[in-house]
Design a protein around this motif. Structure first.
Motif, short mmCIF file in Angstrom:
data_model
loop_
_atom_site.label_atom_id
_atom_site.label_comp_id
_atom_site.label_asym_id
_atom_site.label_seq_id
_atom_site.Cartn_x
_atom_site.Cartn_y
_atom_site.Cartn_z
N ARG A 1 79.71 -20.38 -38.91
CA ARG A 1 78.64 -21.35 -39.17
C ARG A 1 78.59 -21.71 -40.67
O ARG A 1 77.93 -22.66 -41.06
N GLY A 2 79.26 -20.88 -41.53
CA GLY A 2 79.31 -21.20 -42.96
C GLY A 2 78.54 -20.21 -43.83
O GLY A 2 78.23 -20.50 -44.98
N LEU A 3 78.26 -19.05 -43.24
CA LEU A 3 77.51 -18.03 -43.98
C LEU A 3 78.45 -16.85 -44.22
O LEU A 3 78.82 -16.14 -43.30
N ILE A 4 78.88 -16.66 -45.49
CA ILE A 4 79.90 -15.65 -45.81
C ILE A 4 79.32 -14.64 -46.79
O ILE A 4 78.65 -15.01 -47.75
N ARG A 5 79.58 -13.37 -46.54
CA ARG A 5 79.02 -12.31 -47.39
C ARG A 5 80.11 -11.44 -48.01
O ARG A 5 81.23 -11.39 -47.52
N THR A 6 79.73 -10.73 -49.08
CA THR A 6 80.57 -9.64 -49.59
C THR A 6 79.80 -8.34 -49.40
O THR A 6 78.65 -8.35 -48.96
N PHE A 7 80.43 -7.22 -49.73
CA PHE A 7 79.85 -5.92 -49.43
C PHE A 7 79.52 -5.14 -50.69
O PHE A 7 80.20 -5.28 -51.72
N GLN A 8 78.46 -4.33 -50.60
CA GLN A 8 78.05 -3.52 -51.75
C GLN A 8 79.19 -2.58 -52.17
O GLN A 8 79.47 -2.45 -53.36
N LEU A 9 79.81 -1.92 -51.17
CA LEU A 9 81.03 -1.16 -51.44
C LEU A 9 82.18 -2.08 -51.11
O LEU A 9 82.34 -2.48 -49.96
N VAL A 10 82.97 -2.45 -52.11
CA VAL A 10 84.02 -3.45 -51.92
C VAL A 10 84.84 -3.16 -50.66
O VAL A 10 85.25 -2.04 -50.41
N GLN A 11 85.01 -4.19 -49.84
CA GLN A 11 85.79 -4.04 -48.61
C GLN A 11 87.00 -4.96 -48.66
O GLN A 11 87.04 -5.99 -48.00
N LEU A 12 87.97 -4.57 -49.48
CA LEU A 12 89.19 -5.38 -49.53
C LEU A 12 90.16 -4.93 -48.45
O LEU A 12 90.00 -3.87 -47.87
N PHE A 13 91.16 -5.76 -48.18
CA PHE A 13 92.26 -5.34 -47.32
C PHE A 13 93.27 -4.65 -48.24
O PHE A 13 94.11 -5.30 -48.86
N GLN A 14 93.13 -3.34 -48.34
CA GLN A 14 93.90 -2.57 -49.32
C GLN A 14 95.39 -2.64 -49.04
O GLN A 14 96.21 -2.42 -49.92
N ASN A 15 95.73 -2.90 -47.77
CA ASN A 15 97.13 -2.94 -47.38
C ASN A 15 97.81 -4.26 -47.76
O ASN A 15 99.00 -4.42 -47.56
N LEU A 16 97.03 -5.21 -48.29
CA LEU A 16 97.59 -6.54 -48.58
C LEU A 16 97.56 -6.84 -50.09
O LEU A 16 96.80 -6.24 -50.83
N SER A 17 98.37 -7.83 -50.49
CA SER A 17 98.36 -8.26 -51.88
C SER A 17 97.08 -9.07 -52.15
O SER A 17 96.38 -9.47 -51.22
#
Ligand SMILES: Nc1ncnc2c1ncn2[C@@H]1O[C@H](COP(=O)(O)OP(=O)(O)OP(=O)(O)O)[C@@H](O)[C@H]1O
Ligand SMILES: [Mg+2]
Lengths: 257, 327
Positions: free
Chosen positions: A78-94
């Motif tokens: 719908r266009g609502l995007i969030r980030t996380f208090q504890l960073v949630q990156l895809f560690q396995n990716l560049s």
């Protein structure tokens, strides 16, 4: 125009009322900051808006549409995007691939496109790559594209998470403590980035503890304390509000006791 | 001039290193073709397992899920191939296609409900279907002939042209394995592959970016089932025989070893792991009584010195070359 409206939003965990009947309008323009002492319910509020935690009561309206209780991926669409208090990156990716994943909602290649690579799919992939590199440059990570996300310093991981969220072209971007763990110079750079995101027409809703950042970046500040909204308004007015001073001083005293 | 050489050569080294596993694979197949004899069977089985493990890797490596029951899909398709051709006289290709469809249908029925749940429901469900498939093969004697198994399964072929020589089989399997690995590489480097890798990295972050996690898990599971089923049917047509033991728990053990030794999550890992694990026992024949011990020791050394698998060694070298360029 109102981008987001919360009506009596409430979340109970057993006997604890983490968020207590919060009603709030977030304007489409500018940056709105949510502040409050530890445990005030800020992250829980974000989790309810973004669909990760179902509310105990109340409604979430996004551009007038009731999105309460929808799953996170539908809310993101719908266009609502969030980030996380504890960073949630895809560690396995560049770093580049992390941002490329952010393009998911705006691309359509499926299994067949992956295997047969028709012209439109190749063009789509080239466009994903180009946009991802642009966004990395926008947050100042232009030279880290091929670096594994796992080995980036913490401050850059936070910026990468923001670039990835921007790749989804949010109408409303929700950042949970983006300055946590950043040094003073990085925080100033972040403030600049957030302002530019807002100037491009994206609504920014921000949870933040860093007061200088809030004062320089936010147009509106909302204060939560024990799950309740205790103040709302321009940064300077909120800072002078006795109830807010009381909440923060009370917190400080409790911490000393 | 010298400057130019320094800046271009690491790139060339990187490109060459990327081709290394494939080149070794082709050399190995060529050597087996020339040498003939037992080596042909060993490499053939290695290639069949490479297909099986490539599918497993899509689900476990790329998508970060666990399945202990991929052998069930190999068994379904393998038995379908054997029964439909040996008992009912179908064309091998048609029997294989039917087997693949059957395996896919079962994967859908098992995967659809369990992949929606969080936690280890899928791992448990897959373990169960692996065991059930084995029991069915043992108990349903009128159709599967129980422990005896089914022999006289015809080789694969198209329109009267059958692959009857061992060398022909090897070439055919090498072509299928190459296709399978290429397809996996294409998937990995696509929007679908990125969504799967995102799920492996963080389900919450993937959902927050609009990825339908349950859907992509199911897709990876179905693709893995097709690879497993293909490997099952190929095995049965190449060997000409099937019994419950062929697709027993032993197959799961072997596949897991290959996946981790080769390098989970890498494109070439399954192929490298499958061939190496097939060849290792042969290599240690000279140790006679100590063969198993030497094999075990070699595995342990591999996992100590290449904890992310053999394929990661090539990556490591490539990265060194890349650092050389930056310096
Ligand atoms: N899943 C949960 N189960 C039980 N209690 C929870 C859960 N999530 C949050 N809480 C509780 O709800 C309250 C609000 O937590 P929340 O994380 O929303 O606070 P916050 O304002 O984000 O705090 P901080 O500044 O430390 O991040 C806290 O008392 C917390 O312990
Ligand atoms: Mg919080």
């Amino acid at each position: 125009m109102i981008r987001l409206r919360l009506e009596g939003l409430t979340r109970r965990f057993g006997g604890l009322v983490a968020v207590d009947s919060v009603t709030l309008d977030v304007a489409a323009e500018g940056v709105t900051a949510v502040i409050g002492p530890n445990g005030a319910g800020k992250t829980t509020l974000f989790n309810m808006i973004s669909g990760f935690v179902p509310p105990s009561a109340g409604r979430v309206l996004f551009e007038g549409e009731d999105i309460t209780g929808r799953p996170p991926e539908r809310i993101a669409a719908r266009g609502l995007i969030r980030t996380f208090q504890l960073v949630q990156l895809f560690q396995n990716l560049s770093a580049l691939e992390n941002v490329a994943v952010g393009r998911h909602l705006h691309t359509r290649g499926g299994l067949w496109a992956a295997l047969a690579r028709p012209g439109w799919a190749r063009r789509e992939e080239a466009e994903v790559d180009r946009r991802a590199r642009d966004l990395l440059a926008f947050v100042g990570l232009g030279d880290r594209a091929e670096t594994s996300a796992a080995v980036l310093p913490y401050g850059q991981q936070r910026l990468l998470e923001i670039a990835r969220a921007l790749a989804a072209e949010p109408k409303l971007l929700m950042l949970d403590e983006p300055a946590a763990g950043l040094n003073a110079a990085e925080t100033r750079a972040l403030s600049e980035i957030i302002r530019r995101i807002a100037e491009r027409g994206t609504t920014v809703l921000l949870i933040e503890h860093d007061m200088p950042l809030v004062m320089t970046t936010a147009d509106t500040v909302v204060v939560l304390d024990f799950g309740r909204k205790i103040a709302e308004g321009a940064p300077a007015a909120v800072r002078a509000d006795p109830a807010v001073i009381e909440a923060y001083l009370g917190g400080a005293e409790a911490a000393h006791a | 001039m010298t400057n130019l050489r320094i800046t271009t050569s690491p790139d060339r080294v990187r490109a060459l290193l990327r081709l290394l596993p494939g080149a070794i694979g082709i050399a190995l197949v060529a050597y087996a073709l020339l040498a003939g004899g037992y080596l042909i069977s060993v490499v053939s089985f290695g290639l069949i397992y490479a297909i099986f493990v490539t599918g497993l890797n899509l689900f476990m490596g790329y998508t970060g899920q666990v399945s202990f029951g991929q052998n069930a899909f190999a068994a379904i398709s393998g038995y379908a191939s054997a029964i439909l051709t040996a008992t009912y006289g179908w064309e091998p290709l048609l029997a294989t296609a039917t087997g693949l469809a059957g395996a896919l249908a079962v994967a859908l029925v098992v995967g659809y409900p369990t992949l929606r749940l969080k936690g280890h429901y899928l791992a448990m469900a897959t373990l169960a279907i692996g065991l059930i498939a084995y029991e069915v093969a043992v108990q349903w004697q009128s159709v599967t002939q129980g422990y005896m198994g089914i022999s006289g399964v015809p080789p694969l072929g198209i329109a009267g042209f059958e692959i009857t020589s061992e060398r022909g089989n090897l070439l055919f399997l090498a072509a299928i394995a190459a296709l399978g690995v290429t397809a996996a590489a294409l998937i990995r480097h696509s929007r679908v592959g990125r969504a799967m890798a995102a799920i492996a990295g963080s389900e919450d972050a993937a959902r927050a970016l609009g990825i339908d996690v349950a859907r992509y898990k199911l897709l990876a599971f179905l693709i893995a089932a097709v690879y497993a089923a293909l490997a099952g049917s190929l095995f049965v047509h190449v060997v000409g025989f099937v019994s419950p033991e062929v697709f027993g728990l032993h197959m799961v053990n072997l596949a897991f070893t290959m996946l981790y030794v080769g390098g989970i999550g890498t494109v070439m890992g399954p192929l490298v792991g499958a061939v190496v694990i097939m060849l290792l026992p042969e290599t240690f024949r000279a140790f006679k009584d100590y063969q198993d011990l030497a094999y075990g020791a070699a595995l342990i050394l591999l996992l100590i010195y290449a904890p992310r698998g053999l394929a990661s060694l090539a990556d490591l070298l490539r990265r060194r070359a890349g650092e050389g360029r930056r310096a």
